[in-house]
Design a protein around this motif. Structure first.
Motif, PDB file in Angstrom:
ATOM      1  N   ALA A 119      -4.959  -8.423 -14.002  1.00 16.35           N
ATOM      2  CA  ALA A 119      -5.458  -8.282 -12.664  1.00 16.35           C
ATOM      3  C   ALA A 119      -4.518  -8.849 -11.619  1.00 16.35           C
ATOM      4  N   HIS A 120      -4.880  -8.312 -10.339  1.00 22.87           N
ATOM      5  CA  HIS A 120      -3.965  -8.549  -9.164  1.00 22.87           C
ATOM      6  C   HIS A 120      -5.001  -9.181  -8.234  1.00 22.87           C
ATOM      7  N   LEU A 121      -4.573 -10.262  -7.349  1.00 24.82           N
ATOM      8  CA  LEU A 121      -5.649 -10.843  -6.525  1.00 24.82           C
ATOM      9  C   LEU A 121      -4.807 -11.042  -5.109  1.00 24.82           C
ATOM     10  N   LEU A 122      -5.776 -10.591  -3.975  1.00 29.03           N
ATOM     11  CA  LEU A 122      -5.074 -11.119  -2.871  1.00 29.03           C
ATOM     12  C   LEU A 122      -6.228 -11.964  -2.226  1.00 29.03           C
ATOM     13  N   THR A 123      -5.842 -13.198  -1.568  1.00 27.14           N
ATOM     14  CA  THR A 123      -6.522 -14.234  -1.075  1.00 27.14           C
ATOM     15  C   THR A 123      -6.410 -14.016   0.383  1.00 27.14           C
ATOM     16  N   VAL A 124      -7.377 -14.063   1.178  1.00 29.66           N
ATOM     17  CA  VAL A 124      -7.239 -13.827   2.687  1.00 29.66           C
ATOM     18  C   VAL A 124      -8.063 -14.819   3.349  1.00 29.66           C
ATOM     19  N   ASP A 125      -7.396 -15.753   4.113  1.00 31.04           N
ATOM     20  CA  ASP A 125      -8.006 -16.773   4.943  1.00 31.04           C
ATOM     21  C   ASP A 125      -8.837 -16.185   6.380  1.00 31.04           C
ATOM     22  N   LEU A 126      -9.830 -15.821   6.523  1.00 27.08           N
ATOM     23  CA  LEU A 126     -10.253 -15.462   7.743  1.00 27.08           C
ATOM     24  C   LEU A 126     -10.149 -16.534   8.694  1.00 27.08           C
ATOM     25  N   ALA A 127     -10.158 -17.606   8.437  1.00 22.21           N
ATOM     26  CA  ALA A 127     -10.223 -18.591   9.475  1.00 22.21           C
ATOM     27  C   ALA A 127      -8.810 -18.783  10.164  1.00 22.21           C
ATOM     28  N   ASP A 128      -7.773 -18.197   9.589  1.00 23.21           N
ATOM     29  CA  ASP A 128      -6.452 -18.149  10.158  1.00 23.21           C
ATOM     30  C   ASP A 128      -6.574 -17.085  11.271  1.00 23.21           C
ATOM     31  N   PRO A 129      -6.215 -17.774  12.636  1.00 20.84           N
ATOM     32  CA  PRO A 129      -6.399 -16.531  13.780  1.00 20.84           C
ATOM     33  C   PRO A 129      -5.337 -15.453  13.614  1.00 20.84           C
ATOM     34  N   HIS A 130      -4.401 -15.631  12.991  1.00 21.14           N
ATOM     35  CA  HIS A 130      -3.486 -14.283  13.099  1.00 21.14           C
ATOM     36  C   HIS A 130      -4.018 -13.297  11.859  1.00 21.14           C
ATOM     37  N   VAL A 131      -4.935 -13.508  11.041  1.00 19.20           N
ATOM     38  CA  VAL A 131      -5.473 -12.351  10.195  1.00 19.20           C
ATOM     39  C   VAL A 131      -6.726 -11.888  10.505  1.00 19.20           C
ATOM     40  N   HIS A 132      -6.840 -10.881   9.962  1.00 16.70           N
ATOM     41  CA  HIS A 132      -8.158  -9.930  10.126  1.00 16.70           C
ATOM     42  C   HIS A 132      -8.151  -9.181   8.894  1.00 16.70           C
ATOM     43  N   VAL A 133      -9.324  -8.452   8.873  1.00 12.29           N
ATOM     44  CA  VAL A 133      -9.439  -7.333   7.901  1.00 12.29           C
ATOM     45  C   VAL A 133     -10.175  -6.229   8.672  1.00 12.29           C
ATOM     46  N   ASP A 134      -9.910  -4.817   8.242  1.00 12.24           N
ATOM     47  CA  ASP A 134     -10.781  -3.776   8.830  1.00 12.24           C
ATOM     48  C   ASP A 134     -10.709  -2.628   8.074  1.00 12.24           C
ATOM     49  N   LEU A 135     -11.338  -1.645   8.360  1.00  9.27           N
ATOM     50  CA  LEU A 135     -11.565  -0.444   7.360  1.00  9.27           C
ATOM     51  C   LEU A 135     -10.176   0.346   7.232  1.00  9.27           C
ATOM     52  N   LEU A 136      -9.535   0.764   6.332  1.00  5.40           N
ATOM     53  CA  LEU A 136      -8.643   1.724   6.337  1.00  5.40           C
ATOM     54  C   LEU A 136      -9.084   3.131   6.057  1.00  5.40           C
ATOM     55  N   ASP A 137      -8.862   4.112   6.997  1.00  7.08           N
ATOM     56  CA  ASP A 137      -9.727   5.556   6.956  1.00  7.08           C
ATOM     57  C   ASP A 137      -8.721   6.451   7.044  1.00  7.08           C
ATOM     58  N   PRO A 138      -9.005   7.610   6.558  1.00  9.12           N
ATOM     59  CA  PRO A 138      -7.941   8.604   6.594  1.00  9.12           C
ATOM     60  C   PRO A 138      -7.780   9.561   8.057  1.00  9.12           C
ATOM     61  N   GLY A 139      -8.838   8.845   8.928  1.00 14.15           N
ATOM     62  CA  GLY A 139      -8.949   9.510  10.328  1.00 14.15           C
ATOM     63  C   GLY A 139     -10.158  10.364  10.495  1.00 14.15           C
ATOM     64  N   ALA A 140     -10.855  10.693   9.424  1.00 12.15           N
ATOM     65  CA  ALA A 140     -12.156  11.346   9.537  1.00 12.15           C
ATOM     66  C   ALA A 140     -12.975  11.115   8.380  1.00 12.15           C
ATOM     67  N   ALA A 141     -14.334  11.059   8.378  1.00 16.60           N
ATOM     68  CA  ALA A 141     -15.277  10.411   7.561  1.00 16.60           C
ATOM     69  C   ALA A 141     -15.011  11.403   6.226  1.00 16.60           C
ATOM     70  N   ALA A 142     -14.945  12.700   6.414  1.00 15.63           N
ATOM     71  CA  ALA A 142     -14.829  13.647   5.470  1.00 15.63           C
ATOM     72  C   ALA A 142     -13.344  13.846   5.270  1.00 15.63           C
ATOM     73  N   ALA A 143     -12.868  12.981   4.591  1.00 15.13           N
ATOM     74  CA  ALA A 143     -11.222  12.970   4.205  1.00 15.13           C
ATOM     75  C   ALA A 143     -10.928  12.185   3.190  1.00 15.13           C
ATOM     76  N   ARG A 144      -9.915  12.502   2.825  1.00 12.77           N
ATOM     77  CA  ARG A 144      -9.170  11.495   1.782  1.00 12.77           C
ATOM     78  C   ARG A 144      -7.686  11.266   2.094  1.00 12.77           C
ATOM     79  N   SER A 145      -7.369  10.045   1.511  1.00 11.84           N
ATOM     80  CA  SER A 145      -5.764   9.742   1.604  1.00 11.84           C
ATOM     81  C   SER A 145      -5.445   8.464   0.911  1.00 11.84           C
ATOM     82  N   PRO A 146      -4.385   8.349   0.229  1.00  6.95           N
ATOM     83  CA  PRO A 146      -3.852   7.355  -0.573  1.00  6.95           C
ATOM     84  C   PRO A 146      -4.030   5.957   0.094  1.00  6.95           C
TER      85      PRO A 146
END
Length: 413
Positions: free
Chosen positions: A65-92
Protein backbone atom coordinates in the motif's frame (compact mmCIF):
# COMPACT_ATOMS: atom_id res chain seq x y z
CA UNK A 1 12.50 -6.60 6.44
CA UNK A 2 10.97 -9.24 4.18
CA UNK A 3 12.23 -10.05 0.69
CA UNK A 4 9.25 -8.22 -0.79
CA UNK A 5 9.84 -5.17 1.36
CA UNK A 6 13.52 -5.11 0.36
CA UNK A 7 12.54 -5.31 -3.30
CA UNK A 8 10.11 -2.40 -2.97
CA UNK A 9 12.65 -0.35 -1.05
CA UNK A 10 15.11 -0.92 -3.88
CA UNK A 11 12.50 -0.09 -6.49
CA UNK A 12 11.74 3.27 -4.88
CA UNK A 13 15.24 4.09 -3.61
CA UNK A 14 16.05 6.15 -6.69
CA UNK A 15 12.83 8.13 -6.24
CA UNK A 16 13.57 8.89 -2.61
CA UNK A 17 17.37 9.23 -2.61
CA UNK A 18 16.86 12.97 -2.42
CA UNK A 19 15.70 12.49 1.17
CA UNK A 20 19.26 11.89 2.31
CA UNK A 21 20.50 15.15 0.87
CA UNK A 22 17.69 17.69 1.15
CA UNK A 23 15.33 16.14 3.66
CA UNK A 24 12.14 16.45 1.60
CA UNK A 25 10.53 15.13 -1.55
CA UNK A 26 8.42 17.64 -3.45
CA UNK A 27 8.65 21.40 -3.06
CA UNK A 28 12.10 21.19 -1.49
CA UNK A 29 12.60 24.93 -1.54
CA UNK A 30 9.24 25.46 0.18
CA UNK A 31 8.82 22.67 2.71
CA UNK A 32 10.34 22.20 6.15
CA UNK A 33 12.71 19.45 7.21
CA UNK A 34 11.71 15.80 6.96
CA UNK A 35 11.21 13.74 10.12
CA UNK A 36 14.45 12.54 11.71
CA UNK A 37 15.47 9.10 10.48
CA UNK A 38 13.48 9.31 7.25
CA UNK A 39 14.08 6.25 5.05
CA UNK A 40 13.36 5.25 1.48
CA UNK A 41 9.76 4.19 2.10
CA UNK A 42 8.57 7.32 3.87
CA UNK A 43 9.04 11.05 3.62
CA UNK A 44 7.63 14.54 3.51
CA UNK A 45 6.45 15.75 0.13
CA UNK A 46 5.84 19.25 1.45
CA UNK A 47 4.86 20.73 4.78
CA UNK A 48 1.49 19.23 5.56
CA UNK A 49 1.84 16.44 2.96
CA UNK A 50 3.57 13.16 3.80
CA UNK A 51 3.98 9.77 2.15
CA UNK A 52 4.68 6.23 3.31
CA UNK A 53 4.38 2.70 1.97
CA UNK A 54 3.74 -0.55 3.82
CA UNK A 55 2.53 -4.15 3.48
CA UNK A 56 -1.00 -5.27 4.33
CA UNK A 57 -1.84 -8.88 5.12
CA UNK A 58 -5.08 -9.77 3.33
CA UNK A 59 -7.18 -12.89 2.92
CA UNK A 60 -5.77 -13.59 -0.55
CA UNK A 61 -2.16 -12.66 0.14
CA UNK A 62 0.09 -9.77 1.08
CA UNK A 63 -0.54 -6.50 -0.73
CA UNK A 64 1.58 -3.36 -0.80
CA UNK A 65 0.00 0.00 0.00
CA UNK A 66 0.97 3.61 -0.65
CA UNK A 67 -0.46 6.35 1.58
CA UNK A 68 -0.56 10.13 1.26
CA UNK A 69 -1.54 12.04 4.40
CA UNK A 70 -2.73 15.60 3.77
CA UNK A 71 -3.11 18.16 6.56
CA UNK A 72 -5.97 20.37 5.37
CA UNK A 73 -5.44 22.61 8.40
CA UNK A 74 -2.10 23.67 6.93
CA UNK A 75 -2.80 27.01 5.17
CA UNK A 76 -0.30 26.14 2.43
CA UNK A 77 -2.12 22.94 1.45
CA UNK A 78 -5.33 22.31 -0.45
CA UNK A 79 -6.85 19.60 -2.61
CA UNK A 80 -8.82 19.99 -5.81
CA UNK A 81 -10.06 18.00 -8.76
CA UNK A 82 -7.57 16.89 -11.39
CA UNK A 83 -9.32 16.85 -14.75
CA UNK A 84 -8.26 16.47 -18.38
CA UNK A 85 -9.84 19.76 -19.47
CA UNK A 86 -13.28 18.37 -20.34
CA UNK A 87 -15.89 16.21 -18.63
CA UNK A 88 -15.87 13.81 -21.61
CA UNK A 89 -12.14 13.14 -21.79
CA UNK A 90 -9.40 11.05 -20.19
CA UNK A 91 -5.78 11.63 -19.24
CA UNK A 92 -3.14 9.91 -17.05
CA UNK A 93 -2.99 11.10 -13.45
CA UNK A 94 0.64 12.18 -13.89
CA UNK A 95 -0.26 14.34 -16.90
CA UNK A 96 -3.18 16.00 -15.10
CA UNK A 97 -1.08 16.60 -11.98
CA UNK A 98 1.73 18.23 -13.95
CA UNK A 99 -0.68 20.40 -15.94
CA UNK A 100 -2.34 21.63 -12.74
CA UNK A 101 0.89 22.09 -10.77
CA UNK A 102 -0.03 19.51 -8.12
CA UNK A 103 2.66 18.09 -5.84
CA UNK A 104 0.83 14.77 -5.45
CA UNK A 105 -2.38 13.00 -6.37
CA UNK A 106 -4.37 9.84 -7.00
CA UNK A 107 -6.94 8.75 -9.56
CA UNK A 108 -10.59 9.55 -8.97
CA UNK A 109 -14.06 8.42 -10.03
CA UNK A 110 -15.19 5.43 -12.08
CA UNK A 111 -15.92 6.34 -15.70
CA UNK A 112 -17.45 5.40 -19.07
CA UNK A 113 -14.52 3.29 -20.20
CA UNK A 114 -16.08 1.12 -22.93
CA UNK A 115 -19.20 0.75 -25.08
CA UNK A 116 -19.12 -2.84 -26.28
CA UNK A 117 -22.87 -3.09 -25.64
CA UNK A 118 -23.65 -0.24 -28.04
CA UNK A 119 -21.93 -0.86 -31.41
CA UNK A 120 -21.02 2.34 -33.21
CA UNK A 121 -21.24 4.43 -30.04
CA UNK A 122 -17.98 5.80 -28.66
CA UNK A 123 -17.15 5.72 -24.95
CA UNK A 124 -16.97 9.29 -23.68
CA UNK A 125 -14.49 8.80 -20.84
CA UNK A 126 -16.78 10.91 -18.64
CA UNK A 127 -16.99 10.10 -14.93
CA UNK A 128 -19.96 8.49 -13.23
CA UNK A 129 -20.62 10.88 -10.36
CA UNK A 130 -20.75 14.61 -9.74
CA UNK A 131 -17.61 16.69 -10.15
CA UNK A 132 -16.73 20.08 -8.69
CA UNK A 133 -13.41 21.81 -9.39
CA UNK A 134 -12.26 25.19 -8.00
CA UNK A 135 -15.77 25.63 -6.59
CA UNK A 136 -17.30 25.30 -10.06
CA UNK A 137 -19.82 22.61 -10.97
CA UNK A 138 -18.57 20.56 -13.94
CA UNK A 139 -21.11 17.76 -14.13
CA UNK A 140 -23.83 15.82 -12.33
CA UNK A 141 -24.28 12.08 -11.74
CA UNK A 142 -25.60 9.56 -14.25
CA UNK A 143 -28.57 7.34 -13.27
CA UNK A 144 -27.39 4.64 -10.88
CA UNK A 145 -28.33 1.83 -13.30
CA UNK A 146 -25.98 3.36 -15.90
CA UNK A 147 -22.83 3.48 -13.77
CA UNK A 148 -19.57 1.68 -14.54
CA UNK A 149 -17.77 -0.11 -11.71
CA UNK A 150 -18.42 -2.80 -9.10
CA UNK A 151 -21.79 -3.26 -7.44
CA UNK A 152 -22.64 -0.51 -4.98
CA UNK A 153 -23.15 -1.21 -1.27
CA UNK A 154 -26.82 -1.08 -0.21
CA UNK A 155 -28.10 2.44 0.35
CA UNK A 156 -25.52 4.16 -1.86
CA UNK A 157 -25.91 5.63 -5.34
CA UNK A 158 -24.15 7.69 -7.99
CA UNK A 159 -24.76 11.02 -6.23
CA UNK A 160 -22.36 10.08 -3.39
CA UNK A 161 -19.24 12.24 -3.25
CA UNK A 162 -16.12 12.91 -1.25
CA UNK A 163 -15.73 16.67 -1.05
CA UNK A 164 -13.84 19.49 0.63
CA UNK A 165 -15.79 22.62 1.48
CA UNK A 166 -14.72 26.23 1.53
CA UNK A 167 -14.19 25.61 5.26
CA UNK A 168 -11.27 23.32 4.24
CA UNK A 169 -12.92 20.27 5.82
CA UNK A 170 -13.39 16.95 4.02
CA UNK A 171 -16.74 15.18 4.26
CA UNK A 172 -18.91 12.57 2.59
CA UNK A 173 -22.13 13.86 1.06
CA UNK A 174 -24.60 13.49 -1.77
CA UNK A 175 -24.94 16.08 -4.53
CA UNK A 176 -28.18 16.11 -6.49
CA UNK A 177 -28.83 18.28 -9.55
CA UNK A 178 -31.75 20.69 -9.26
CA UNK A 179 -32.41 22.54 -12.50
CA UNK A 180 -35.06 24.27 -14.56
CA UNK A 181 -35.43 25.16 -18.23
CA UNK A 182 -37.68 28.21 -18.39
CA UNK A 183 -39.56 28.48 -21.72
CA UNK A 184 -42.44 30.61 -23.06
CA UNK A 185 -44.74 27.60 -22.51
CA UNK A 186 -43.64 26.93 -18.94
CA UNK A 187 -40.81 25.32 -17.02
CA UNK A 188 -39.15 21.99 -17.81
CA UNK A 189 -37.21 19.96 -15.28
CA UNK A 190 -33.48 19.74 -16.02
CA UNK A 191 -32.26 16.26 -15.10
CA UNK A 192 -28.74 16.15 -16.44
CA UNK A 193 -25.58 18.22 -16.76
CA UNK A 194 -22.59 17.11 -18.87
CA UNK A 195 -23.43 13.42 -18.29
CA UNK A 196 -22.67 10.40 -20.47
CA UNK A 197 -26.14 9.01 -19.67
CA UNK A 198 -29.52 10.67 -19.21
CA UNK A 199 -32.60 9.28 -17.50
CA UNK A 200 -35.36 8.14 -19.84
CA UNK A 201 -37.89 10.84 -20.86
CA UNK A 202 -35.60 13.60 -19.57
CA UNK A 203 -33.78 16.76 -20.68
CA UNK A 204 -30.08 17.34 -19.98
CA UNK A 205 -27.78 20.31 -20.53
CA UNK A 206 -24.29 20.31 -22.09
CA UNK A 207 -21.86 23.21 -21.84
CA UNK A 208 -18.32 24.00 -22.94
CA UNK A 209 -17.15 21.90 -19.98
CA UNK A 210 -18.38 18.75 -21.76
CA UNK A 211 -15.79 18.99 -24.53
CA UNK A 212 -16.03 17.95 -28.20
CA UNK A 213 -17.17 14.34 -27.64
CA UNK A 214 -20.40 13.09 -29.20
CA UNK A 215 -23.51 13.30 -27.04
CA UNK A 216 -24.96 10.13 -28.60
CA UNK A 217 -24.07 7.96 -25.58
CA UNK A 218 -26.37 10.05 -23.38
CA UNK A 219 -29.42 8.64 -25.17
CA UNK A 220 -28.40 4.97 -24.74
CA UNK A 221 -29.32 2.62 -21.91
CA UNK A 222 -32.35 2.83 -19.66
CA UNK A 223 -33.27 3.57 -16.06
CA UNK A 224 -32.82 -0.12 -15.24
CA UNK A 225 -30.08 -1.30 -17.62
CA UNK A 226 -26.87 0.20 -18.96
CA UNK A 227 -26.97 -2.32 -21.82
CA UNK A 228 -30.39 -1.26 -23.13
CA UNK A 229 -30.42 0.12 -26.66
CA UNK A 230 -30.07 3.72 -27.76
CA UNK A 231 -33.20 5.84 -28.12
CA UNK A 232 -34.27 6.91 -31.61
CA UNK A 233 -36.60 9.57 -30.19
CA UNK A 234 -34.19 12.43 -29.49
CA UNK A 235 -33.96 16.18 -30.03
CA UNK A 236 -31.39 18.92 -29.41
CA UNK A 237 -31.79 22.66 -28.93
CA UNK A 238 -28.85 25.07 -28.89
CA UNK A 239 -29.21 28.15 -26.63
CA UNK A 240 -27.01 31.22 -26.94
CA UNK A 241 -27.62 34.65 -25.47
CA UNK A 242 -30.78 33.32 -23.84
CA UNK A 243 -32.39 32.40 -27.17
CA UNK A 244 -32.84 29.30 -29.29
CA UNK A 245 -30.37 29.52 -32.18
CA UNK A 246 -30.48 26.00 -33.63
CA UNK A 247 -32.24 22.63 -33.37
CA UNK A 248 -31.45 19.06 -34.46
CA UNK A 249 -33.19 15.69 -34.49
CA UNK A 250 -30.18 13.74 -33.20
CA UNK A 251 -27.38 14.23 -30.67
CA UNK A 252 -24.45 16.22 -32.01
CA UNK A 253 -20.74 16.47 -31.32
CA UNK A 254 -17.98 19.05 -31.47
CA UNK A 255 -16.86 21.71 -29.02
CA UNK A 256 -19.58 23.84 -27.44
CA UNK A 257 -18.72 27.54 -27.44
CA UNK A 258 -18.44 29.39 -24.15
CA UNK A 259 -21.77 30.94 -23.26
CA UNK A 260 -23.69 28.32 -25.25
CA UNK A 261 -25.83 25.54 -23.77
CA UNK A 262 -27.05 22.50 -25.70
CA UNK A 263 -30.26 20.92 -24.40
CA UNK A 264 -30.63 17.23 -25.27
CA UNK A 265 -33.91 15.40 -24.76
CA UNK A 266 -34.91 11.77 -25.12
CA UNK A 267 -38.47 10.38 -25.43
CA UNK A 268 -40.84 12.71 -23.51
CA UNK A 269 -37.95 15.13 -23.01
CA UNK A 270 -37.47 15.30 -26.79
CA UNK A 271 -41.18 16.07 -27.24
CA UNK A 272 -40.88 18.97 -24.82
CA UNK A 273 -37.90 20.43 -26.67
CA UNK A 274 -39.65 20.14 -30.06
CA UNK A 275 -42.08 22.83 -28.91
CA UNK A 276 -39.28 25.39 -28.93
CA UNK A 277 -38.59 27.44 -32.05
CA UNK A 278 -35.68 29.59 -33.13
CA UNK A 279 -35.61 32.99 -31.50
CA UNK A 280 -37.64 31.98 -28.45
CA UNK A 281 -36.24 32.99 -25.09
CA UNK A 282 -35.04 30.13 -22.91
CA UNK A 283 -33.30 30.33 -19.55
CA UNK A 284 -31.41 27.38 -18.05
CA UNK A 285 -30.80 27.36 -14.30
CA UNK A 286 -29.02 24.64 -12.36
CA UNK A 287 -27.42 24.01 -9.00
CA UNK A 288 -26.16 21.08 -6.97
CA UNK A 289 -27.93 20.54 -3.67
CA UNK A 290 -26.02 18.77 -0.89
CA UNK A 291 -27.93 16.42 1.37
CA UNK A 292 -25.73 16.83 4.45
CA UNK A 293 -23.73 20.06 4.36
CA UNK A 294 -24.69 23.70 4.01
CA UNK A 295 -21.05 24.61 3.36
CA UNK A 296 -20.33 25.17 -0.38
CA UNK A 297 -17.87 22.71 -1.90
CA UNK A 298 -14.60 23.79 -3.42
CA UNK A 299 -13.94 20.26 -4.62
CA UNK A 300 -15.99 17.06 -5.00
CA UNK A 301 -15.45 13.73 -6.75
CA UNK A 302 -17.67 10.68 -7.21
CA UNK A 303 -17.24 7.13 -5.93
CA UNK A 304 -19.01 5.42 -3.03
CA UNK A 305 -18.71 5.31 0.77
CA UNK A 306 -17.34 2.24 2.55
CA UNK A 307 -16.91 3.58 6.10
CA UNK A 308 -19.13 5.95 8.12
CA UNK A 309 -18.57 7.00 11.70
CA UNK A 310 -15.77 4.48 12.02
CA UNK A 311 -18.01 1.57 11.02
CA UNK A 312 -17.99 -0.30 7.69
CA UNK A 313 -21.19 0.00 5.68
CA UNK A 314 -23.45 -3.04 5.76
CA UNK A 315 -23.26 -5.34 2.76
CA UNK A 316 -19.72 -4.53 1.61
CA UNK A 317 -18.34 -7.10 -0.82
CA UNK A 318 -15.97 -9.45 1.01
CA UNK A 319 -15.18 -11.91 -1.80
CA UNK A 320 -13.90 -9.96 -4.83
CA UNK A 321 -10.35 -8.70 -4.33
CA UNK A 322 -8.66 -6.15 -6.61
CA UNK A 323 -6.12 -3.35 -6.70
CA UNK A 324 -7.92 -0.38 -5.10
CA UNK A 325 -7.79 3.37 -4.53
CA UNK A 326 -9.54 4.89 -1.52
CA UNK A 327 -9.78 8.14 0.41
CA UNK A 328 -10.76 8.87 3.98
CA UNK A 329 -10.45 11.51 6.65
CA UNK A 330 -10.06 12.01 10.36
CA UNK A 331 -9.67 14.94 12.77
CA UNK A 332 -13.07 16.36 11.90
CA UNK A 333 -12.24 16.35 8.20
CA UNK A 334 -8.96 18.22 8.70
CA UNK A 335 -6.72 15.29 7.78
CA UNK A 336 -7.18 13.52 4.44
CA UNK A 337 -5.86 10.02 3.76
CA UNK A 338 -5.29 8.88 0.15
CA UNK A 339 -4.57 5.17 -0.28
CA UNK A 340 -3.44 3.38 -3.46
CA UNK A 341 -2.51 -0.29 -3.66
CA UNK A 342 0.41 -1.50 -5.71
CA UNK A 343 -0.31 -3.33 -8.95
CA UNK A 344 3.00 -5.19 -9.19
CA UNK A 345 2.47 -8.88 -10.01
CA UNK A 346 3.55 -10.03 -6.54
CA UNK A 347 0.81 -7.92 -4.91
CA UNK A 348 -1.95 -7.98 -7.50
CA UNK A 349 -4.23 -10.21 -5.38
CA UNK A 350 -5.53 -6.97 -3.88
CA UNK A 351 -8.16 -6.24 -1.25
CA UNK A 352 -11.90 -6.74 -1.10
CA UNK A 353 -14.01 -3.65 -0.47
CA UNK A 354 -14.68 -4.93 3.05
CA UNK A 355 -10.91 -5.15 3.58
CA UNK A 356 -10.46 -1.62 2.20
CA UNK A 357 -12.93 -0.31 4.77
CA UNK A 358 -11.14 -2.19 7.55
CA UNK A 359 -7.72 -0.90 6.47
CA UNK A 360 -8.94 2.70 6.27
CA UNK A 361 -10.37 2.33 9.79
CA UNK A 362 -7.01 1.00 11.03
CA UNK A 363 -5.31 4.02 9.46
CA UNK A 364 -7.55 6.24 11.58
CA UNK A 365 -10.23 7.24 9.08
CA UNK A 366 -13.66 8.00 10.48
CA UNK A 367 -15.29 8.04 7.04
CA UNK A 368 -13.85 6.48 3.89
CA UNK A 369 -14.68 6.39 0.20
CA UNK A 370 -13.85 3.97 -2.60
CA UNK A 371 -12.50 5.41 -5.84
CA UNK A 372 -11.84 3.63 -9.15
CA UNK A 373 -9.38 0.74 -8.95
CA UNK A 374 -7.78 -1.96 -11.07
CA UNK A 375 -5.79 -0.48 -13.95
CA UNK A 376 -6.85 3.02 -12.88
CA UNK A 377 -5.16 2.92 -9.47
CA UNK A 378 -2.32 5.45 -9.60
CA UNK A 379 -0.48 7.56 -7.03
CA UNK A 380 1.95 10.31 -8.05
CA UNK A 381 4.20 12.83 -6.28
CA UNK A 382 6.91 15.32 -7.18
CA UNK A 383 10.43 14.67 -5.92
CA UNK A 384 12.61 17.48 -4.67
CA UNK A 385 13.93 19.63 -7.47
CA UNK A 386 11.82 17.88 -10.10
CA UNK A 387 9.48 19.77 -12.40
CA UNK A 388 7.19 16.79 -12.97
CA UNK A 389 5.63 14.12 -10.78
CA UNK A 390 6.68 10.47 -10.63
CA UNK A 391 4.35 7.48 -10.27
CA UNK A 392 4.86 5.98 -6.80
CA UNK A 393 2.99 2.70 -7.17
CA UNK A 394 3.13 0.14 -9.96
CA UNK A 395 -0.11 0.50 -11.95
CA UNK A 396 -1.42 -2.74 -13.43
CA UNK A 397 -1.79 -0.97 -16.79
CA UNK A 398 1.34 -0.11 -18.74
CA UNK A 399 1.60 2.57 -19.90
CA UNK A 400 -0.29 4.45 -17.19
CA UNK A 401 -4.04 4.37 -17.84
CA UNK A 402 -5.84 7.53 -18.89
CA UNK A 403 -8.65 8.24 -16.41
CA UNK A 404 -11.54 10.68 -16.09
CA UNK A 405 -10.30 12.68 -13.11
CA UNK A 406 -8.32 12.55 -9.88
CA UNK A 407 -7.65 14.15 -6.53
CA UNK A 408 -4.79 16.64 -6.67
CA UNK A 409 -2.77 17.82 -3.67
CA UNK A 410 -1.44 21.37 -4.00
CA UNK A 411 1.13 23.35 -1.99
CA UNK A 412 1.51 27.12 -2.18
CA UNK A 413 3.78 29.40 -0.14
Amino acid sequence: MTHRQRRFAATTRTLFTILTTSGVLAGAALAGAAPAGAVSDTGQIASGVSYRQFDVTAAKGTVHAHLLTVDLADPHVHVDLLDPGAAAARSPVSTMADAAGAVAGVNGDFFNITETQHPGVEATGASVGPAIAHGRLLKAAVPTAQRFGPSLPPGTDTTDVLGVGVDRRARLDRLALVGTVRTPDGNLALRGLNQYALAQNSVGAYTAAWGPASRKRATCGSDTSRAAGCSTDTYEVRIRGGKVVDTADSPGSGAIAAGTTVLLGREAGADQLRRLTQGERVTVRRQMVASASKVPYRFAVGGYPVLRGGEPLAGLNDTTAAVRTAAGYTSGGRRLLLLALDGAVAYRSGLTIAEVADEMRKLGAVDAFSLDGGGSTTMVARTAGAKTVSVLNHPTDSPERAVANGIGVFWKP
